[in-house]
Design an enzyme around this catalytic site. Structure first.
Site, PDB file in Angstrom:
ATOM      1  N   GLU A 143       0.815  -1.209   0.000  1.00 34.32           N
ATOM      2  CA  GLU A 143       0.000   0.000   0.000  1.00 34.32           C
ATOM      3  C   GLU A 143       0.849   1.260   0.000  1.00 34.32           C
ATOM      4  O   GLU A 143       1.961   1.276   0.529  1.00 34.32           O
ATOM      5  CB  GLU A 143      -0.960   0.012   1.180  1.00 34.32           C
ATOM      6  CG  GLU A 143      -0.290   0.140   2.528  1.00 34.32           C
ATOM      7  CD  GLU A 143      -1.299   0.295   3.647  1.00 34.32           C
ATOM      8  OE1 GLU A 143      -1.736   1.438   3.898  1.00 34.32           O
ATOM      9  OE2 GLU A 143      -1.639  -0.723   4.254  1.00 34.32           O
ATOM     10  N   ARG A 154      -2.228  10.864   7.265  1.00 27.11           N
ATOM     11  CA  ARG A 154      -2.169  10.197   5.955  1.00 27.11           C
ATOM     12  C   ARG A 154      -3.495  10.245   5.208  1.00 27.11           C
ATOM     13  O   ARG A 154      -3.539   9.981   4.020  1.00 27.11           O
ATOM     14  CB  ARG A 154      -1.736   8.732   6.121  1.00 27.11           C
ATOM     15  CG  ARG A 154      -0.302   8.578   6.569  1.00 27.11           C
ATOM     16  CD  ARG A 154       0.080   7.142   6.804  1.00 27.11           C
ATOM     17  NE  ARG A 154       0.019   6.354   5.584  1.00 27.11           N
ATOM     18  CZ  ARG A 154      -0.125   5.040   5.548  1.00 27.11           C
ATOM     19  NH1 ARG A 154      -0.246   4.354   6.671  1.00 27.11           N
ATOM     20  NH2 ARG A 154      -0.157   4.401   4.412  1.00 27.11           N
ATOM     21  N   ARG A 158      -5.616   5.650  -0.720  1.00 28.08           N
ATOM     22  CA  ARG A 158      -4.463   4.774  -0.913  1.00 28.08           C
ATOM     23  C   ARG A 158      -4.461   4.190  -2.321  1.00 28.08           C
ATOM     24  O   ARG A 158      -5.504   4.044  -2.960  1.00 28.08           O
ATOM     25  CB  ARG A 158      -4.478   3.578   0.052  1.00 28.08           C
ATOM     26  CG  ARG A 158      -4.542   3.897   1.515  1.00 28.08           C
ATOM     27  CD  ARG A 158      -3.188   4.365   2.063  1.00 28.08           C
ATOM     28  NE  ARG A 158      -3.240   4.491   3.501  1.00 28.08           N
ATOM     29  CZ  ARG A 158      -3.683   5.571   4.143  1.00 28.08           C
ATOM     30  NH1 ARG A 158      -4.095   6.618   3.475  1.00 28.08           N
ATOM     31  NH2 ARG A 158      -3.690   5.602   5.458  1.00 28.08           N
ATOM     32  N   HIS A 173     -10.396   4.468   2.661  1.00 31.06           N
ATOM     33  CA  HIS A 173      -9.605   3.652   3.586  1.00 31.06           C
ATOM     34  C   HIS A 173     -10.042   2.199   3.602  1.00 31.06           C
ATOM     35  O   HIS A 173     -10.424   1.644   4.629  1.00 31.06           O
ATOM     36  CB  HIS A 173      -9.630   4.254   4.999  1.00 31.06           C
ATOM     37  CG  HIS A 173      -8.442   3.845   5.818  1.00 31.06           C
ATOM     38  ND1 HIS A 173      -8.520   2.898   6.805  1.00 31.06           N
ATOM     39  CD2 HIS A 173      -7.157   4.247   5.784  1.00 31.06           C
ATOM     40  CE1 HIS A 173      -7.337   2.736   7.354  1.00 31.06           C
ATOM     41  NE2 HIS A 173      -6.486   3.546   6.756  1.00 31.06           N
TER      42      HIS A 173
END
Length: 184
Positions: A143, A154, A158, A173
């Site tokens: 990831e 963050r 992703r 997420h």
């Protein structure tokens, strides 16, 4: 002239036998793949012919015929992509690379270059605990963070990559994934 006994595979070094086995397996896989995708030059199915021959019948006697004896129409040709991209799981939605946020495309560029990444945890193993991606062995997925403007951490976005080169996008997420189509 002396007659030397002919060397067999058993006499050859193991690495040579292994290389031949790997080569034979690759050739068989490519031949089967070409037959399944209709890339063969004869227009017929080599796989069907091989299977029919193995059963003791001729390919033309059974393949491509309906019960009435009339030829069956060919299935429509599958479009071939110039980039060779094929989705790994048709159950997952796909998203065009060009439709991703700019930060996601930046992350994909960093992945292609091998870094450097903005976060220390980028590139770690993604364990797929939610089982939303195709099941693979541990260590198959990795990831990478997609920077979220205005976020102090963050964030939730992703890119997850697979060892075979597939890439997935999640903006929530890991609640959902889309496979990234690099053709568009």
């Amino acid at each position: 002239m002396s007659s030397r006994p002919r060397r067999t595979d058993r006499d050859r070094p193991r690495s040579r036998r292994t290389a031949r086995t790997v080569l034979a397996t690759l050739v068989a896989a490519l031949t089967a793949s070409a037959a399944l995708t209709g890339c063969g030059s004869s227009g017929g199915s080599a796989a069907a012919g091989t299977a029919a021959t193995a059963k003791g019948t001729t390919p033309n006697a059974t393949a491509g015929r309906s019960a009435s004896g009339a030829p069956k129409p060919s299935p429509p040709a599958k479009p071939s992509s110039p980039s060779g991209w094929v989705p790994t799981n048709t159950a997952l939605a796909d998203v065009c690379r060009s439709k991703l946020p700019d930060q996601a495309r930046d992350t994909l560029t960093l992945i292609a270059k091998g870094g450097p990444y903005p976060y220390r945890s980028d590139g770690i193993v993604f364990e797929n605990r939610e089982s939303r991606l195709p099941r693979q062995s541990t260590g198959y997925y990795h990831e990478y963070t997609v920077v979220t403007p205005g976020s102090d951490d963050r964030g939730t976005r992703r890119v997850v990559t697979g060892s075979a080169g597939e890439q997935y996008w999640t903006g929530d997420h890991y609640a959902s994934f889309q496979e990234i189509d690099s053709r568009c």
